[in-house]
Design an enzyme around this catalytic site. Structure first.
Site, PDB file in Angstrom:
ATOM      1  N   LYS A  53      63.336 -44.105 106.818  1.00 46.45           N
ATOM      2  CA  LYS A  53      64.501 -44.621 105.878  1.00 46.45           C
ATOM      3  C   LYS A  53      64.908 -46.067 106.125  1.00 46.45           C
ATOM      4  O   LYS A  53      65.139 -46.974 105.393  1.00 46.45           O
ATOM      5  CB  LYS A  53      65.547 -43.466 105.593  1.00 46.45           C
ATOM      6  CG  LYS A  53      65.129 -42.253 105.150  1.00 46.45           C
ATOM      7  CD  LYS A  53      66.041 -41.042 105.323  1.00 46.45           C
ATOM      8  CE  LYS A  53      65.471 -39.745 104.809  1.00 46.45           C
ATOM      9  NZ  LYS A  53      66.568 -38.585 105.202  1.00 46.45           N
ATOM     10  N   GLN A  97      71.814 -36.538 108.153  1.00 47.15           N
ATOM     11  CA  GLN A  97      70.549 -36.002 108.052  1.00 47.15           C
ATOM     12  C   GLN A  97      70.629 -34.391 108.519  1.00 47.15           C
ATOM     13  O   GLN A  97      71.429 -34.250 109.397  1.00 47.15           O
ATOM     14  CB  GLN A  97      69.589 -36.786 109.136  1.00 47.15           C
ATOM     15  CG  GLN A  97      68.277 -36.217 109.236  1.00 47.15           C
ATOM     16  CD  GLN A  97      67.397 -36.524 108.044  1.00 47.15           C
ATOM     17  OE1 GLN A  97      67.382 -37.488 107.330  1.00 47.15           O
ATOM     18  NE2 GLN A  97      66.391 -35.654 107.493  1.00 47.15           N
ATOM     19  N   ASP A 120      72.677 -38.642  98.797  1.00 47.30           N
ATOM     20  CA  ASP A 120      71.681 -37.412  98.851  1.00 47.30           C
ATOM     21  C   ASP A 120      72.179 -36.735  97.783  1.00 47.30           C
ATOM     22  O   ASP A 120      71.438 -35.695  97.549  1.00 47.30           O
ATOM     23  CB  ASP A 120      72.023 -36.397 100.087  1.00 47.30           C
ATOM     24  CG  ASP A 120      71.205 -36.634 101.048  1.00 47.30           C
ATOM     25  OD1 ASP A 120      69.985 -36.965 100.894  1.00 47.30           O
ATOM     26  OD2 ASP A 120      71.338 -36.370 102.298  1.00 47.30           O
TER      27      ASP A 120
HETATM   28  N1  GUN Z   1      66.626 -33.004 105.837  1.00 48.27           N
HETATM   29  C1  GUN Z   1      65.266 -32.638 104.676  1.00 48.27           C
HETATM   30  N2  GUN Z   1      65.761 -33.110 103.647  1.00 48.27           N
HETATM   31  C2  GUN Z   1      66.861 -33.749 103.622  1.00 48.27           C
HETATM   32  C3  GUN Z   1      67.413 -34.415 102.715  1.00 48.27           C
HETATM   33  O1  GUN Z   1      67.120 -34.381 101.403  1.00 48.27           O
HETATM   34  N3  GUN Z   1      68.689 -35.084 102.783  1.00 48.27           N
HETATM   35  C4  GUN Z   1      69.020 -34.694 104.230  1.00 48.27           C
HETATM   36  N4  GUN Z   1      70.369 -35.673 104.452  1.00 48.27           N
HETATM   37  N5  GUN Z   1      68.608 -34.359 105.260  1.00 48.27           N
HETATM   38  C5  GUN Z   1      67.339 -33.744 104.658  1.00 48.27           C
END
Ligand code: GUN
Length: 288
Positions: A53, A97, A120
């Site tokens: 990311k 996360q 998110d």
């Molecule tokens: N872990 C797996 N998928 C995601 C997501 O879409 N957002 C976040 N914050 N963590 C994740």
């Protein structure tokens, strides 16, 4: 193999290029978009996702701020970092996360994120907007899947979509999104999970099937309606090898299928950038 590959890597590359152009425009106007991440603990896949990311941000010209806490962090320490991100003017949008290490309360963490900075779309306010069909940041994996299907002109409207999995980040919001009356959605949606009796009989009815269960090889060719679009969104790891919820043979029966690598993952990250860009554009509008 008969199925057309749903190439998320290629589509994500085109989306990143568009985001980069719009980031450059904001920068020209004196506003630097920025994304933040909070990573707690030392889950290896999570570390890799977060690293990717930040690399994506670098590619499109966004700054990125990274906060890291040890797996021994307390809820109070996590909430304090969330508060700092909420008030950091360099961060337009950020994410915590998931999953968090055992003992930390995910719900409390998500609730503490400023909904305006929720990249998110997982804050209850933004999930509520999705339920209402109102504008708001969409959870990134569901949004990426809908974009991917649309890019390949997969018929979704009026068709039967079967979502396998009901998790917070994929299955649950995706089922809501696919049922909304909006382009690329408007489907009849069935949500199933690995606890459902005779799962195969449900999956076989799907014109579109999205497997988000995190169970390697769960969907086999025999479970798929010939010509269906089949998306593997659940991942699991065998050491460093990423495993799909889709058996390789699905490609022999499906009309469209995601590859094991380069399908949904890059699309999730691309939609994260889109959501961050929109948050920065909102800041620009409110400033100017
Ligand atoms: N872990 C797996 N998928 C995601 C997501 O879409 N957002 C976040 N914050 N963590 C994740």
């Amino acid at each position: 193999m008969t199925a057309t590959l749903l190439d998320g890597e290629a589509l994500a590359g085109r989306i990143r290029a568009r985001v980069a152009e719009q980031v450059a425009e904001l920068v020209k106007d004196g506003l630097q978009p920025g994304l933040g991440t909070i990573l707690v603990g030392d889950d290896l896949p999570s570390e890799r996702y977060v690293a990717m990311k930040h690399a994506d941000c670098n590619e499109v010209g966004m700054t990125s701020s990274r906060r890291r806490l040890p797996s021994t962090a307390t809820q109070e320490e996590l909430q304090a970092v969330i508060s700092e991100m909420n008030s950091d003017p360099a961060v337009d949008a950020y994410l915590v996360q998931l999953p968090l290490p055992a003992g930390l309360n995910e719900e409390a963490a998500l609730l503490a994120v400023d909904p305006g900075k929720d990249v998110d779309g997982l804050h209850p306010v933004n999930l509520g907007r999705l339920v209402m069909g109102a504008e708001g940041p969409l959870p990134c994996t569901p949004a990426g899947i809908v974009e991917l299907l649309a890019a390949y002109h997969v018929p979704v409207s009026g068709r039967h979509a079967v979502v396998i999995g009901r998790g917070l980040t994929i299955g649950r919001p995706l089922s809501l999104l696919l049922a909304l009356k909006r382009p690329g959605c408007n489907a009849a949606v069935t949500v199933v999970h690995t606890g459902v009796k005779d799962l195969a009989s449900f999956v076989r009815q799907g014109d579109v099937v999205v497997a988000a269960a995190g169970m390697p090889g769960l969907v086999t060719a025999e479970m798929v309606k010939p010509g269906a679009a089949v998306v593997g969104a659940g991942v699991s790891w065998e050491g460093r090898k990423l495993l799909s919820d889709l058996d390789d043979d699905v490609a022999e029966v499906a009309g469209w299928v995601t590859p094991r690598i380069g399908g949904v993952g890059p699309m999730t990250r691309a939609m994260l950038l889109v959501n961050a860009l929109r948050a920065a554009q909102r800041r620009a509008r409110s400033a100017g």
